[in-house]
Design a protein around this motif. Structure first.
Motif, PDB file in Angstrom:
ATOM      1  N   ARG A  38       3.755  72.168  43.548  1.00 39.86           N
ATOM      2  CA  ARG A  38       3.008  73.332  44.012  1.00 39.86           C
ATOM      3  C   ARG A  38       3.334  74.537  43.153  1.00 39.86           C
ATOM      4  N   THR A  90       2.546  78.685  51.076  1.00 37.39           N
ATOM      5  CA  THR A  90       1.252  78.997  50.457  1.00 37.39           C
ATOM      6  C   THR A  90       1.320  78.806  48.953  1.00 37.39           C
ATOM      7  N   VAL A  92      -0.998  76.526  45.428  1.00 36.19           N
ATOM      8  CA  VAL A  92      -1.902  75.454  45.014  1.00 36.19           C
ATOM      9  C   VAL A  92      -1.049  74.193  44.866  1.00 36.19           C
ATOM     10  N   THR A 115      -5.259  71.690  45.042  1.00 38.82           N
ATOM     11  CA  THR A 115      -5.915  72.077  46.291  1.00 38.82           C
ATOM     12  C   THR A 115      -5.115  73.223  46.912  1.00 38.82           C
ATOM     13  N   GLN A 116      -5.844  74.233  47.380  1.00 38.33           N
ATOM     14  CA  GLN A 116      -5.194  75.434  47.900  1.00 38.33           C
ATOM     15  C   GLN A 116      -4.730  75.218  49.330  1.00 38.33           C
ATOM     16  N   THR A 118      -3.071  77.619  52.274  1.00 40.86           N
ATOM     17  CA  THR A 118      -2.753  78.987  52.662  1.00 40.86           C
ATOM     18  C   THR A 118      -2.245  78.990  54.092  1.00 40.86           C
TER      19      THR A 118
END
Length: 121
Positions: A38, A90, A92, A115-116, A118
């Motif tokens: 990430r 949080t 990507v 893929t995000q 949040t």
């Protein structure tokens, strides 16, 4: 050609859960390992979790006890179950696959588009 495709990101409140999926397809001999990294804004990309073809797993200290990586029955898919999410999760999330394409080439990492995820406080 090897393709790595992630899905499952989104927006969730702190304390909630999300499940990410990743599938590797294309022409190759075998997959040595798959996993997730990430990258948060302004920070370096970091390993979140990985799983080898033998089933050995590895987790970042920050996610131990909250995230679980697993493989699908097809062995070319992995899942990241994320529970008790925190705003600091949080980022990507990128899936990778360590793939042996041919016997004459060394194994290579292939990456998805990301893929995000949040997490709101």
């Amino acid at each position: 050609q090897v393709h790595v495709v992630e899905s499952g990101g989104g927006l969730v409140q702190a304390g909630g859960s999300l499940r990410l999926s990743c599938a590797t397809s294309g022409s190759f001999l075998w997959i040595n390992a798959m996993g997730w990294h990430r990258q948060a804004p302004g920070k370096q990309r970091e390993l979140v979790a990985s799983i080898t073809s033998g089933g050995s797993t590895n987790y970042a200290d920050s996610v131990k006890g909250r995230f679980t990586i697993s493989r699908g029955n097809a062995k070319n898919t992995v899942y990241l179950q994320m529970n008790s999410l925190k705003p600091e999760d949080t980022a990507v999330y990128y899936c990778y696959a360590d793939v042996r394409v041919t016997l004459s080439h060394l194994s290579t990492d292939y990456w998805g588009q990301g893929t995000q995820v949040t997490v709101s406080s």
